[in-house]
Design an enzyme around this catalytic site. Sequence first.
Site, short mmCIF file in Angstrom:
data_model
loop_
_atom_site.label_atom_id
_atom_site.label_comp_id
_atom_site.label_asym_id
_atom_site.label_seq_id
_atom_site.Cartn_x
_atom_site.Cartn_y
_atom_site.Cartn_z
N GLY A 111 0.76 -1.24 0.00
CA GLY A 111 0.00 0.00 0.00
C GLY A 111 0.79 1.29 0.00
O GLY A 111 0.34 2.30 -0.53
N GLU A 168 3.93 4.11 6.32
CA GLU A 168 2.71 3.30 6.18
C GLU A 168 1.70 4.04 5.30
O GLU A 168 1.63 5.27 5.35
CB GLU A 168 2.07 3.10 7.55
CG GLU A 168 2.62 1.92 8.33
CD GLU A 168 1.82 0.65 8.09
OE1 GLU A 168 1.31 0.46 6.98
OE2 GLU A 168 1.72 -0.16 9.04
N ASP A 169 0.89 3.29 4.56
CA ASP A 169 -0.21 3.92 3.82
C ASP A 169 -1.33 4.29 4.78
O ASP A 169 -1.86 5.40 4.76
CB ASP A 169 -0.73 2.99 2.71
CG ASP A 169 -1.04 1.58 3.22
OD1 ASP A 169 -0.64 1.23 4.34
OD2 ASP A 169 -1.70 0.82 2.48
N ASP A 223 -4.77 1.39 10.85
CA ASP A 223 -6.15 1.11 11.20
C ASP A 223 -6.17 0.65 12.67
O ASP A 223 -6.11 1.47 13.59
CB ASP A 223 -6.65 0.05 10.20
CG ASP A 223 -8.13 -0.24 10.29
OD1 ASP A 223 -8.82 0.43 11.05
OD2 ASP A 223 -8.59 -1.16 9.61
N LYS A 280 -6.73 6.05 11.24
CA LYS A 280 -8.13 5.95 11.68
C LYS A 280 -8.14 5.88 13.21
O LYS A 280 -8.04 4.79 13.80
CB LYS A 280 -8.76 4.65 11.13
CG LYS A 280 -8.97 4.65 9.63
CD LYS A 280 -9.62 3.33 9.22
CE LYS A 280 -9.92 3.27 7.76
NZ LYS A 280 -10.37 1.94 7.33
N PHE A 292 -13.96 2.58 4.81
CA PHE A 292 -13.02 1.93 3.91
C PHE A 292 -12.65 2.88 2.78
O PHE A 292 -13.52 3.46 2.14
CB PHE A 292 -13.63 0.64 3.35
CG PHE A 292 -12.66 -0.15 2.54
CD1 PHE A 292 -11.70 -0.94 3.16
CD2 PHE A 292 -12.67 -0.09 1.16
CE1 PHE A 292 -10.77 -1.66 2.41
CE2 PHE A 292 -11.75 -0.81 0.40
CZ PHE A 292 -10.80 -1.60 1.04
N VAL A 293 -11.35 3.03 2.55
CA VAL A 293 -10.89 3.92 1.48
C VAL A 293 -10.04 3.17 0.46
O VAL A 293 -9.46 2.12 0.76
CB VAL A 293 -10.10 5.13 2.04
CG1 VAL A 293 -11.00 6.07 2.80
CG2 VAL A 293 -8.94 4.67 2.91
N ASP A 327 -5.85 -0.51 -1.97
CA ASP A 327 -6.62 -1.33 -2.92
C ASP A 327 -7.96 -1.78 -2.36
O ASP A 327 -8.18 -1.81 -1.15
CB ASP A 327 -5.82 -2.58 -3.29
CG ASP A 327 -5.78 -3.59 -2.14
OD1 ASP A 327 -5.42 -3.21 -1.01
OD2 ASP A 327 -6.15 -4.75 -2.37
N ARG A 358 -5.35 0.80 -6.82
CA ARG A 358 -4.12 1.38 -6.28
C ARG A 358 -3.61 2.53 -7.16
O ARG A 358 -2.89 3.40 -6.70
CB ARG A 358 -3.01 0.32 -6.21
CG ARG A 358 -3.27 -0.79 -5.20
CD ARG A 358 -1.99 -1.59 -4.99
NE ARG A 358 -2.22 -2.89 -4.37
CZ ARG A 358 -2.32 -3.09 -3.06
NH1 ARG A 358 -2.24 -2.09 -2.22
NH2 ARG A 358 -2.51 -4.31 -2.60
P1 5GP Z 1 -3.96 -2.52 10.78
O1 5GP Z 1 -2.93 -3.60 10.99
O2 5GP Z 1 -3.52 -1.15 11.27
O3 5GP Z 1 -5.30 -2.90 11.33
O4 5GP Z 1 -4.24 -2.43 9.24
C1 5GP Z 1 -3.31 -2.01 8.37
C2 5GP Z 1 -3.56 -2.53 6.98
O5 5GP Z 1 -4.97 -2.82 6.73
C3 5GP Z 1 -3.19 -1.48 5.98
O6 5GP Z 1 -1.82 -1.53 5.66
C4 5GP Z 1 -4.10 -1.80 4.81
O7 5GP Z 1 -3.51 -2.79 4.02
C5 5GP Z 1 -5.35 -2.39 5.45
N1 5GP Z 1 -6.40 -1.35 5.60
C6 5GP Z 1 -6.89 -0.84 6.74
N2 5GP Z 1 -7.86 0.06 6.49
C7 5GP Z 1 -7.99 0.12 5.14
C8 5GP Z 1 -8.82 0.89 4.25
O8 5GP Z 1 -9.67 1.71 4.63
N3 5GP Z 1 -8.64 0.67 2.92
C9 5GP Z 1 -7.74 -0.22 2.43
N4 5GP Z 1 -7.65 -0.33 1.10
N5 5GP Z 1 -6.94 -0.95 3.23
C10 5GP Z 1 -7.06 -0.77 4.57
#
Ligand code: 5GP
Length: 196
Positions: free
Chosen positions: A66, A120-121, A124, A152, A173-174, A180, A186
């Site tokens: 991402g 990081e992209d 979450d 978030k 969700f974005v 993606d 992407r």
């Molecule tokens: P975390 O480990 O912080 O819960 O999640 C991180 C990963 O979840 C991100 O690197 C991404 O791949 C995915 N992710 C979380 N929220 C979103 C979202 O709103 N859109 C997309 N496309 N991926 C997300």
Amino acid sequence: MGKNTLKIYNLAASITSTMNEITVLDREFSVYITENEIQSRITALAEKINEDLAGKDVLFFGILNGAFLFAADLFRQITLHSQISFIKLASYEGTSSSGKIKELIGWNEDITGKTVIVLEDIVDTGSTLERIIGELTLRKAVEVRICTLLFKPEAYTKDIPIDYIGFEIPNNFVVGYGLDYDGYGRNLKAIYKLTK
Ligand code: 5GP
């Protein structure tokens, strides 16, 4: 196809777009953060990082997939004596009781004594971040900073402080700009959020 409709990709797995609305696979999204807004925020983040870490030798770690666009656009504006590398978290079914195990792949650098910035992209829940920070600590980075384009806060469950945040967004969700939906979207220049 209407006047304002731009057909970006014309296959079953298609992305079609009007001015502000797009369809990626079976879902509809509306524009949320424009290309200009993303790029100006990245410039501001790069300026702050350049200022905060002046004089240091810095290793940037982009988290694939991402963050590849974000990392490229940000790194172009970094004026520090610095390097960049990329790592990826690969999921596989493990044999432990917890089931899924995430393995970090792509570590080639010796990070002992280095200042590291994780790119990081999106953060979450923070689980991905926690996994990466654990690894960096084990490998004895002297200083670790986190930079994420999107955050978030409502979904975040960890205590790890995030040093640089592009945009705080609600728990929607974005897609786009590296992020993606089922592998697609992407390549979108803006960031779009899911509409009902
Ligand atoms: P975390 O480990 O912080 O819960 O999640 C991180 C990963 O979840 C991100 O690197 C991404 O791949 C995915 N992710 C979380 N929220 C979103 C979202 O709103 N859109 C997309 N496309 N991926 C997300």
